[in-house]
Write a protein that holds these residues in place. Structure first.
Motif, mmCIF file in Angstrom:
data_model
loop_
_atom_site.group_PDB
_atom_site.id
_atom_site.type_symbol
_atom_site.label_atom_id
_atom_site.label_comp_id
_atom_site.label_asym_id
_atom_site.label_seq_id
_atom_site.Cartn_x
_atom_site.Cartn_y
_atom_site.Cartn_z
ATOM 1 N N THR A 39 -8.849 0.963 -2.861
ATOM 2 C CA THR A 39 -7.828 1.985 -3.124
ATOM 3 C C THR A 39 -6.462 1.410 -3.471
ATOM 4 O O THR A 39 -5.607 2.136 -3.981
ATOM 5 N N LYS A 40 -6.237 0.122 -3.164
ATOM 6 C CA LYS A 40 -4.934 -0.528 -3.358
ATOM 7 C C LYS A 40 -3.851 0.076 -2.468
ATOM 8 O O LYS A 40 -2.658 -0.047 -2.758
ATOM 9 N N LEU A 41 -4.268 0.722 -1.379
ATOM 10 C CA LEU A 41 -3.338 1.290 -0.421
ATOM 11 C C LEU A 41 -3.285 0.427 0.830
ATOM 12 O O LEU A 41 -4.263 -0.240 1.189
ATOM 13 N N ILE A 42 -2.145 0.457 1.499
ATOM 14 C CA ILE A 42 -1.970 -0.363 2.693
ATOM 15 C C ILE A 42 -2.822 0.175 3.832
ATOM 16 O O ILE A 42 -2.733 1.352 4.190
ATOM 17 N N ARG A 43 -3.625 -0.688 4.377
ATOM 18 C CA ARG A 43 -4.518 -0.323 5.485
ATOM 19 C C ARG A 43 -3.956 -0.749 6.829
ATOM 20 O O ARG A 43 -4.114 -0.048 7.834
ATOM 21 N N VAL A 50 4.531 -8.175 18.894
ATOM 22 C CA VAL A 50 3.675 -7.783 17.781
ATOM 23 C C VAL A 50 3.646 -6.261 17.674
ATOM 24 O O VAL A 50 3.381 -5.555 18.648
ATOM 25 N N ILE A 51 3.937 -5.754 16.474
ATOM 26 C CA ILE A 51 3.872 -4.320 16.193
ATOM 27 C C ILE A 51 2.785 -4.127 15.146
ATOM 28 O O ILE A 51 2.873 -4.668 14.043
ATOM 29 N N LEU A 52 1.753 -3.358 15.511
ATOM 30 C CA LEU A 52 0.592 -3.184 14.637
ATOM 31 C C LEU A 52 0.514 -1.745 14.146
ATOM 32 O O LEU A 52 0.485 -0.805 14.939
ATOM 33 N N PHE A 53 0.483 -1.574 12.824
ATOM 34 C CA PHE A 53 0.349 -0.262 12.193
ATOM 35 C C PHE A 53 -1.007 -0.190 11.508
ATOM 36 O O PHE A 53 -1.345 -1.080 10.714
ATOM 37 N N ASP A 54 -1.774 0.863 11.786
ATOM 38 C CA ASP A 54 -3.022 1.125 11.068
ATOM 39 C C ASP A 54 -2.908 2.477 10.381
ATOM 40 O O ASP A 54 -2.394 3.444 10.965
ATOM 41 N N PHE A 55 -3.407 2.555 9.135
ATOM 42 C CA PHE A 55 -3.338 3.782 8.355
ATOM 43 C C PHE A 55 -4.738 4.190 7.916
ATOM 44 O O PHE A 55 -5.499 3.361 7.408
#
Length: 211
Positions: free
Chosen positions: A159-163, A174-179
């Motif tokens: 998709t070329k989107l940030i995962r 550590v700050i972890l973002f999941d989409f």
């Protein structure tokens, strides 16, 4: 032999060039919605994010329940349900430029951080327990003025989107973002970014600059 070497060189895309294509793709998006999870040490939050170009942003949390962060282009509003408090701040600069998953934010990252592949330009699993294929970048800060020591960004191959974004502070936090589950270009109304907090909540204005 020279011909083969030329073809090999043409097949290699530098990390900065690839990252630029991601930023350019995000600039074509009129709006998107996505579910998110954020982990900071042992603390976890989750919710639903809405974004509309160029800079409208809203986060509706499911954990903690009913918490809201909303930026309407002029004012940043944060509603803390458990504190029964509303924090508001008029923003003179473009806060949208600071959003990591906006085209402005990605452009700023490439300006203030050096972009490298984590292992190479080929896709690899998101982690040891996943078969989701992503391109992995590592961004190192160019000066000590930046908030994060380095940032890892995983972009979906399909998709070329940030995962996933993993940001590490100089102190090692550590700050972890999941989409998850992006929905693109649905014609989100500007009304989505008008938030009226409960009238019973305590109001704190200009909270970013209060002592």
């Amino acid at each position: 032999m020279l011909f083969s070497a030329s073809l090999f060189a043409q097949s290699i895309t530098t990390a900065s060039a690839y990252f630029k294509t991601i930023s350019e793709y995000y600039s074509t998006l009129k709006d998107y919605e996505v579910n998110f999870e954020i982990k900071v040490d042992k603390q976890e939050t989750a919710g639903h994010l809405s974004f509309k170009a160029p800079d409208l942003l809203r986060l509706d949390y499911t954990n903690p329940e009913e918490q809201v962060i909303c930026y309407n282009g002029d004012t940043l509003t944060v509603y803390l349900h458990d504190k029964d408090a509303v924090l508001q701040q008029n923003i003179t600069d473009d806060i949208g430029a600071g959003a990591l998953t906006s085209p402005q934010g990605l452009s700023l990252l490439s300006r203030y951080y050096t972009v490298q592949y984590e292992t190479g330009q080929n896709a690899e699993p998101l982690d040891d327990e996943s078969d989701e294929m992503v391109i992995k970048f590592t961004l190192y800060r160019k000066s000590s003025a930046e908030a994060f020591w380095y940032i890892k960004i995983a972009v979906s191959e399909s998709t070329k989107l940030i995962r996933r974004i993993e940001a590490v502070t100089p102190k090692g936090e550590v700050i972890l973002f999941d989409f998850f589950d992006y929905v693109l270009n649905q014609g989100i109304s500007d009304q989505r970014f008008i938030y009226d907090p409960p009238s019973s909540a305590n109001n704190y204005n200009n909270f970013l600059f209060s002592e």
